[in-house]
Design an enzyme around this catalytic site. Structure first.
Site, PDB file in Angstrom:
ATOM      1  N   ASP A  68     -15.594  18.938 -24.867  1.00 25.68           N
ATOM      2  CA  ASP A  68     -16.813  18.303 -25.373  1.00 25.68           C
ATOM      3  C   ASP A  68     -16.921  18.376 -26.898  1.00 25.68           C
ATOM      4  O   ASP A  68     -16.315  19.221 -27.544  1.00 25.68           O
ATOM      5  CB  ASP A  68     -18.043  19.005 -24.789  1.00 25.68           C
ATOM      6  CG  ASP A  68     -18.290  18.632 -23.337  1.00 25.68           C
ATOM      7  OD1 ASP A  68     -17.385  18.054 -22.707  1.00 25.68           O
ATOM      8  OD2 ASP A  68     -19.392  18.935 -22.842  1.00 25.68           O
ATOM      9  N   HIS A 214     -14.857  23.318 -25.783  1.00 25.80           N
ATOM     10  CA  HIS A 214     -15.407  22.561 -26.907  1.00 25.80           C
ATOM     11  C   HIS A 214     -14.401  22.476 -28.054  1.00 25.80           C
ATOM     12  O   HIS A 214     -13.534  23.328 -28.195  1.00 25.80           O
ATOM     13  CB  HIS A 214     -16.698  23.202 -27.423  1.00 25.80           C
ATOM     14  CG  HIS A 214     -17.839  23.106 -26.464  1.00 25.80           C
ATOM     15  ND1 HIS A 214     -18.034  24.020 -25.449  1.00 25.80           N
ATOM     16  CD2 HIS A 214     -18.836  22.183 -26.338  1.00 25.80           C
ATOM     17  CE1 HIS A 214     -19.105  23.667 -24.750  1.00 25.80           C
ATOM     18  NE2 HIS A 214     -19.609  22.556 -25.263  1.00 25.80           N
TER      19      HIS A 214
HETATM   20 ZN   LIG Z   1     -22.024  18.977 -26.188  1.00 25.53          ZN
END
Ligand SMILES: [Zn+2]
Length: 265
Positions: A68, A214
């Site tokens: 992400d 992430h």
């Molecule tokens: Zn996010």
């Protein structure tokens, strides 16, 4: 969604009626529906507002790696190299503003055989859960337009931090998007070292798991990219392949309204 709103309004009206004679009952009538709504907005496994896929169906030793908050000019190219070195496929849930700021990265992700998915246009972490239908629509439509300019039409969406919104289900379905959550995540911002993130992400691995990691500046420097490298290595050691599920591997959510139950879709 409408049932939650109805229960909430009914609770408030009933509380006002019984309040003068039964104050304790009125308190419960007032706040219990609020708790129910909060549960469905903020708890990942609650499926009452919008169904979120938390696993996929597979007969093999396969997991789905999702990354992400990119694309990122420093991290994305390095992650693509790591994925290529491991023969792994992944899905990048990208933020529209970052896609526009760094043109070309999304095309590189697609060219490398990975999936690009929708993670809003501006990543409104604090306000997503209470955003108006118009704001939700803008986040989705602007993100779609940004990705369309890069030649991508995503079919999968993940809200910031997995937070839901009362208007999300309808907004996604009219745009042909499904909602994808995760079954394991590393919580990169909570830990100071990559090993903790790797351990947390891979500690309960099983086929069909959806792993959330992430990229970008918000990931601490000691963890940035290193944790993804470590997770890929751990998956390799334990015989797991990273795949991107087909639509058939993400079966349609249950149709009944799960008011208090939990789903593992
Ligand atoms: Zn996010």
């Amino acid at each position: 969604m409408w049932l939650l709103i109805f229960i909430n309004l009914a609770g408030k009206i009933a509380a006002a009626i019984v309040g003068p004679t039964e104050p304790a009952v009125a308190l419960a009538l007032w706040f219990v529906p609020d708790g129910l709504a909060a549960y469905h907005l903020f708890v990942l496994r609650a499926q009452g507002i919008v169904a979120m896929h938390r696993r996929f169906v597979t007969a093999g030793r396969e997991v789905w790696l999702t990354i992400d908050d990119g694309p990122d000019p420093q991290d994305t190219p390095r992650i693509l190299e790591l994925l290529a070195a491991h023969g792994a496929r992944a899905t990048f849930f990208v933020i529209g503003e970052k896609v526009a700021a760094h043109p070309g990265l999304v095309r590189a992700i697609v060219a490398a055989g990975h999936e690009v998915a929708h993670h809003t246009q501006t990543h409104p972490l604090a306000s997503f859960w209470c955003a108006t239908p118009a704001r939700i629509g803008r986040e989705l439509d602007e993100g779609l337009a940004t990705l369309a300019a890069e030649g991508v039409r995503p079919t999968r969406f993940r809200p910031p931090a997995g937070l839901k919104n009362l208007w999300l289900r309808g907004a996604l379905s009219t745009r042909g998007l499904i909602c994808v959550a995760w079954s394991a995540r590393g919580l990169e911002s909570r830990y100071g070292d990559a090993d903790s993130v790797i351990r947390r992400t891979t500690q309960h691995l099983s086929p069909g798991a959806i792993l959330l990691m992430h990229e970008g500046q918000r990931v601490p420097p000691a963890i940035r990219v290193h944790a993804i490298a470590g997770v890929l290595e751990r998956l390799h050691q334990t015989g797991y392949r990273c795949v991107v599920p087909t639509p058939e591997q993400l079966p349609s959510p249950a149709r009944w309204f799960q008011l208090v139950g939990a789903g593992a879709l």
